[in-house]
Scaffold this motif. Structure first.
Motif, short mmCIF file in Angstrom:
data_model
loop_
_atom_site.label_atom_id
_atom_site.label_comp_id
_atom_site.label_asym_id
_atom_site.label_seq_id
_atom_site.Cartn_x
_atom_site.Cartn_y
_atom_site.Cartn_z
N TRP A 121 0.86 -1.19 0.00
CA TRP A 121 0.00 0.00 0.00
C TRP A 121 0.89 1.23 0.00
O TRP A 121 1.70 1.42 0.89
CB TRP A 121 -0.90 0.00 1.22
N GLN A 122 0.73 2.04 -1.05
CA GLN A 122 1.42 3.32 -1.16
C GLN A 122 0.43 4.40 -0.74
O GLN A 122 -0.53 4.68 -1.45
CB GLN A 122 1.90 3.55 -2.59
N PRO A 123 0.59 4.97 0.44
CA PRO A 123 -0.45 5.85 0.97
C PRO A 123 -0.50 7.22 0.31
O PRO A 123 0.53 7.80 -0.03
CB PRO A 123 -0.09 5.97 2.45
N HIS A 124 -1.73 7.69 0.14
CA HIS A 124 -1.97 9.08 -0.24
C HIS A 124 -2.93 9.64 0.82
O HIS A 124 -2.51 10.06 1.87
CB HIS A 124 -2.52 9.17 -1.66
N GLY A 125 -4.23 9.61 0.52
CA GLY A 125 -5.20 10.10 1.49
C GLY A 125 -5.36 9.18 2.69
O GLY A 125 -5.71 9.64 3.79
N ASN A 126 -5.14 7.90 2.51
CA ASN A 126 -5.25 6.92 3.59
C ASN A 126 -3.85 6.43 3.94
O ASN A 126 -3.22 5.73 3.15
CB ASN A 126 -6.13 5.74 3.16
N THR A 127 -3.38 6.78 5.11
CA THR A 127 -2.01 6.45 5.49
C THR A 127 -1.87 5.05 6.06
O THR A 127 -0.75 4.57 6.24
CB THR A 127 -1.46 7.45 6.52
N GLY A 128 -3.00 4.39 6.36
CA GLY A 128 -2.94 3.04 6.91
C GLY A 128 -3.96 2.85 8.00
O GLY A 128 -4.87 3.68 8.19
N LEU A 129 -3.85 1.76 8.73
CA LEU A 129 -4.76 1.47 9.83
C LEU A 129 -4.69 2.56 10.88
O LEU A 129 -3.63 3.11 11.16
CB LEU A 129 -4.41 0.12 10.46
N ASP A 130 -5.86 2.84 11.50
CA ASP A 130 -5.90 3.88 12.53
C ASP A 130 -5.32 3.42 13.86
O ASP A 130 -4.89 4.25 14.67
CB ASP A 130 -7.35 4.31 12.78
N ALA A 131 -5.33 2.12 14.10
CA ALA A 131 -4.83 1.61 15.38
C ALA A 131 -4.18 0.26 15.16
O ALA A 131 -4.66 -0.57 14.38
CB ALA A 131 -5.98 1.48 16.40
N VAL A 132 -3.07 0.04 15.84
CA VAL A 132 -2.38 -1.26 15.88
C VAL A 132 -1.87 -1.46 17.29
O VAL A 132 -1.81 -0.52 18.10
CB VAL A 132 -1.20 -1.33 14.87
N GLN A 133 -1.54 -2.68 17.62
CA GLN A 133 -0.89 -3.04 18.88
C GLN A 133 -1.83 -2.95 20.09
O GLN A 133 -1.47 -3.37 21.17
CB GLN A 133 0.34 -2.15 19.13
N GLU A 134 -3.04 -2.44 19.91
CA GLU A 134 -4.01 -2.39 20.98
C GLU A 134 -4.86 -3.65 20.96
O GLU A 134 -4.89 -4.39 19.96
CB GLU A 134 -4.92 -1.16 20.81
N VAL A 135 -5.57 -3.93 22.04
CA VAL A 135 -6.47 -5.08 22.08
C VAL A 135 -7.49 -4.95 20.94
O VAL A 135 -8.11 -3.90 20.76
CB VAL A 135 -7.19 -5.18 23.44
N GLY A 136 -7.61 -6.02 20.14
CA GLY A 136 -8.54 -6.03 19.02
C GLY A 136 -7.96 -5.50 17.73
O GLY A 136 -8.69 -5.32 16.76
N THR A 137 -6.64 -5.29 17.68
CA THR A 137 -6.02 -4.76 16.46
C THR A 137 -4.81 -5.59 16.06
O THR A 137 -4.30 -6.40 16.83
CB THR A 137 -5.58 -3.29 16.65
N LEU A 138 -4.33 -5.35 14.84
CA LEU A 138 -3.15 -6.03 14.32
C LEU A 138 -1.93 -5.70 15.18
O LEU A 138 -1.69 -4.54 15.51
CB LEU A 138 -2.90 -5.59 12.88
N CYS A 139 -1.16 -6.73 15.53
CA CYS A 139 0.02 -6.48 16.36
C CYS A 139 1.28 -7.19 15.83
O CYS A 139 2.38 -6.91 16.31
CB CYS A 139 -0.24 -6.89 17.81
N TRP A 140 1.14 -8.11 14.88
CA TRP A 140 2.30 -8.87 14.40
C TRP A 140 1.91 -9.53 13.09
O TRP A 140 0.73 -9.71 12.78
CB TRP A 140 2.68 -9.92 15.43
N ALA A 141 2.89 -9.89 12.29
CA ALA A 141 2.68 -10.65 11.06
C ALA A 141 3.75 -11.73 11.00
O ALA A 141 4.91 -11.47 11.31
CB ALA A 141 2.74 -9.75 9.84
N GLU A 142 3.36 -12.92 10.58
CA GLU A 142 4.31 -14.03 10.56
C GLU A 142 4.17 -14.83 9.27
O GLU A 142 3.06 -15.21 8.90
CB GLU A 142 4.06 -14.93 11.77
N LEU A 143 5.29 -15.06 8.63
CA LEU A 143 5.31 -15.85 7.40
C LEU A 143 5.66 -17.29 7.70
O LEU A 143 6.73 -17.57 8.24
CB LEU A 143 6.34 -15.27 6.42
N CYS A 144 4.75 -18.20 7.36
CA CYS A 144 5.05 -19.63 7.39
C CYS A 144 5.53 -20.01 6.00
O CYS A 144 4.78 -19.88 5.02
CB CYS A 144 3.79 -20.43 7.74
N THR A 145 6.77 -20.47 5.88
CA THR A 145 7.37 -20.68 4.58
C THR A 145 8.19 -21.96 4.54
O THR A 145 8.70 -22.41 5.56
CB THR A 145 8.27 -19.47 4.21
#
Length: 264
Positions: A121-145
């Protein structure tokens, strides 16, 4: 850790493709307290999951002919077209060519050489998610490879990542972070899929982790509402207690009640 001060190469968006947006919305509302608001025709019905009025994920309807149900992790890029070229040069595949999404930003979808899907995602008007790392939000990503070393080379080539190592008994965990950043800014990990009893060695994928207050209660609630507990809650010292789940339509994700940070 993730922050909303997004840097190139770090996750800045995540979305769900599902055959039943209403059913999925009900499932995640019960699991995380999310509210789903579908978009209009101008965005193809692409909607937003919100928590306390903050956007925490996107969601869209998909058919079996388009793609299996699943979560997609997006990584920030200042130039989606250059990222697409880098993916191709490094042996990956461009599944969806870079395209503008109105004036919100520019996106593209790829697969790495093992077939794991991811996006940028190359941000312009939308810079990304409004919240991360809080309860109920994205906090990590893991690649199974299937090949951690090859995956490291690929993603470092595409995004300029640096890899940090976290030692544990019997081995080490490879963590990805933006170039030039300290280890505390690691946002994801790379793990071998072989030998994992809950994974299919022929289906490498990116797993989004969502923070929860109580891993066991969340896993039980997922199962009670039609989801699947793929890996029962397990604790890791210094990391937290986590579980791998799937929603009623087969989209795989994980939850974690993170351990408190060590005292300074």
């Amino acid at each position: 850790m993730l922050t909303t001060d997004y840097k190139d190469g770090a996750p800045n968006w995540v979305d769900l493709g599902t055959p039943d947006t209403e059913g999925a919305a009900a499932f995640y509302a019960g699991l995380f307290g999310w509210e789903y608001r579908p978009g209009g025709e101008e965005v193809g019905g692409y909607g937003m999951f919100r928590l306390d009025h903050k956007i925490v994920a996107g969601g869209t309807a998909v058919t079996a002919e388009q793609t299996p149900p699943g979560w997609t992790v997006y990584f920030q890029s200042s130039d989606a077209d250059a990222t697409a070229a880098a993916v191709t040069q490094a042996g990956g595949t461009v599944r969806y060519e870079p395209a503008d999404v109105q004036d919100y930003g520019r996106m593209a979808v790829f697969a790495d050489p093992e077939g794991a899907a991811f996006a940028t995602w190359q941000p312009h008007g939308n810079t990304g998610l409004d919240a991360v790392q809080e309860v109920g939000t994205l906090c990590w990503a893991e690649l199974c490879t299937a090949d951690v070393a090859a995956a490291k080379d690929f993603y470092c080539s595409v995004f300029g990542w640096e890899i940090a190592e976290m030692a544990f008994e019997g081995g080490s965990y490879k963590m990805a972070k933006p170039a030039g950043s300290p280890d505390r800014e690691a946002f994801g990990g790379l793990v071998p899929i072989a030998g994992d009893p809950v994974e299919d060695s022929g289906r490498p994928y990116w797993t989004p982790y969502f923070e929860v207050a109580d891993c066991d209660a969340t896993a039980a609630r997922a199962e009670d509402t039609g989801g699947e507990v793929r890996l029962a809650p397990v604790s890791m010292e210094g990391v937290g207690r986590f579980a791998k789940l799937a929603d009623p339509y087969g989209a795989r994700f994980a939850v974690i009640a993170s351990a408190p940070p060590p005292p300074m």
